[in-house]
Design a protein around this motif. Sequence first.
Motif, short mmCIF file in Angstrom:
data_model
loop_
_atom_site.label_atom_id
_atom_site.label_comp_id
_atom_site.label_asym_id
_atom_site.label_seq_id
_atom_site.Cartn_x
_atom_site.Cartn_y
_atom_site.Cartn_z
N THR A 73 21.33 38.62 3.26
CA THR A 73 20.53 39.10 2.14
C THR A 73 20.67 40.62 1.99
N LEU A 74 20.68 41.01 0.73
CA LEU A 74 20.68 42.44 0.40
C LEU A 74 19.26 42.80 -0.03
N PRO A 75 18.79 44.00 0.25
CA PRO A 75 19.52 45.11 0.87
C PRO A 75 19.47 45.11 2.40
N GLU A 76 18.77 44.14 3.02
CA GLU A 76 18.56 44.18 4.48
C GLU A 76 19.87 44.36 5.25
N VAL A 77 20.93 43.73 4.72
CA VAL A 77 22.19 43.73 5.44
C VAL A 77 22.75 45.16 5.65
N PHE A 78 22.35 46.09 4.79
CA PHE A 78 22.88 47.46 4.94
C PHE A 78 22.41 48.11 6.24
N THR A 79 21.30 47.63 6.80
CA THR A 79 20.82 48.23 8.06
C THR A 79 21.75 47.87 9.22
N GLU A 80 22.61 46.88 9.03
CA GLU A 80 23.60 46.55 10.08
C GLU A 80 24.74 47.57 10.09
N TRP A 81 24.82 48.34 9.01
CA TRP A 81 25.97 49.23 8.82
C TRP A 81 25.58 50.68 9.11
N MET A 82 26.61 51.49 9.36
CA MET A 82 26.37 52.93 9.52
C MET A 82 27.63 53.69 9.11
N PHE A 83 27.40 54.95 8.73
CA PHE A 83 28.54 55.83 8.43
C PHE A 83 29.14 56.27 9.76
N THR A 84 30.47 56.15 9.90
CA THR A 84 31.14 56.44 11.18
C THR A 84 31.50 57.91 11.37
N GLU A 85 31.24 58.74 10.33
CA GLU A 85 31.64 60.16 10.35
C GLU A 85 33.13 60.34 10.08
N ARG A 86 33.83 59.24 9.83
CA ARG A 86 35.23 59.40 9.42
C ARG A 86 35.27 59.49 7.91
N ALA A 87 35.95 60.51 7.43
CA ALA A 87 36.07 60.71 5.98
C ALA A 87 37.49 61.16 5.69
N TYR A 88 37.98 60.85 4.49
CA TYR A 88 39.34 61.23 4.17
C TYR A 88 39.43 61.79 2.76
N ASP A 89 40.15 62.90 2.65
CA ASP A 89 40.36 63.56 1.36
C ASP A 89 41.77 63.22 0.88
N TYR A 90 41.86 62.49 -0.22
CA TYR A 90 43.18 62.12 -0.75
C TYR A 90 43.74 63.18 -1.70
N GLY A 91 42.96 64.24 -1.93
CA GLY A 91 43.45 65.34 -2.77
C GLY A 91 43.36 65.05 -4.25
N LYS A 92 43.55 63.80 -4.61
CA LYS A 92 43.47 63.41 -6.03
C LYS A 92 42.60 62.15 -6.13
N PRO A 93 41.95 61.96 -7.29
CA PRO A 93 41.06 60.79 -7.44
C PRO A 93 41.84 59.50 -7.66
N THR A 94 42.32 58.93 -6.55
CA THR A 94 43.20 57.77 -6.65
C THR A 94 42.67 56.53 -5.91
N LYS A 95 41.54 56.67 -5.24
CA LYS A 95 41.10 55.59 -4.36
C LYS A 95 39.96 54.76 -4.97
N THR A 96 39.81 53.55 -4.44
CA THR A 96 38.77 52.64 -4.93
C THR A 96 37.75 52.40 -3.82
N CYS A 97 36.48 52.31 -4.20
CA CYS A 97 35.42 52.02 -3.24
C CYS A 97 35.52 50.54 -2.86
N GLU A 98 35.60 50.27 -1.56
CA GLU A 98 35.76 48.88 -1.12
C GLU A 98 34.46 48.09 -1.19
N LEU A 99 33.38 48.77 -1.56
CA LEU A 99 32.10 48.07 -1.70
C LEU A 99 31.82 47.74 -3.18
N CYS A 100 31.72 48.76 -4.03
CA CYS A 100 31.37 48.52 -5.44
C CYS A 100 32.61 48.45 -6.34
N GLU A 101 33.76 48.79 -5.76
CA GLU A 101 35.05 48.76 -6.46
C GLU A 101 35.19 49.82 -7.55
N GLN A 102 34.35 50.85 -7.46
CA GLN A 102 34.52 51.98 -8.38
C GLN A 102 35.86 52.64 -8.09
#
Length: 208
Positions: free
Chosen positions: A20-49
């Motif tokens: 169930t959402l939103p409860e399931v988000f509490t299972e998740w956490m930000f890992t502190e890994r982030a990546y800069d692709y330099g250009k806006p070319t990537k898609t969000c794997e959650l909302c697909e933006q």
Amino acid sequence: MASFPQRVQDNILPLSVGDTLPEVFTEWMFTERAYDYGKPTKTCELCEQESLRYHFEIRNRFTQKTLWVGSQCILKYQVPIFEQGNAVSDVDAKKHLNHLMKKMQMDSCLAALQRLAGSEGSSILQLALEYYRQHNMLSPKHAYSIFWRLRSHRIDHNPTAFKVNLKSVQLQEELREMVTSHVHTFWPALTSKQQELASLLGHTPPAS
Ligand SMILES: [Zn+2]
């Protein structure tokens, strides 16, 4: 319960224990890994933006599955962010991600300038970059040599992230002797007090 887009449910539920959402988000956490692709070319794997420049990794604490998502999704769905072992508040989460993005932007900007210094064989630019790495600030002349390149090479940057050193009388004299159009290149990097000082030293503000 607020409704969640189907694609968000489809992307996160198979990787989670709960169903169930939103409860399931509490299972998740930000890992502190982030990546800069330099250009806006990537898609969000959650909302697909689409058209994201920065990706942030989130991980499920139970299944160890990961997703690369946009910062907006982390904030919107309140995926926990930890600082020194404690989950931070919403306000601090936003600050935390903004700080990371600014740092990545500055790193990529400095890397672009470094490549330019190499290809130009410019010792002035090289010295300006070395000075910046040491002092986290630029002299007025260094600021000019960096800012006109940022503009003419269209290097993505945040002007206010650079600080200009005007503490000593020598540096103030250096600013006074500069051509006003040169001062204008780095005007946004000056604090409001420094802009007042520049005016006192004879430089009119740029027409906005
Ligand atoms: Zn998203």
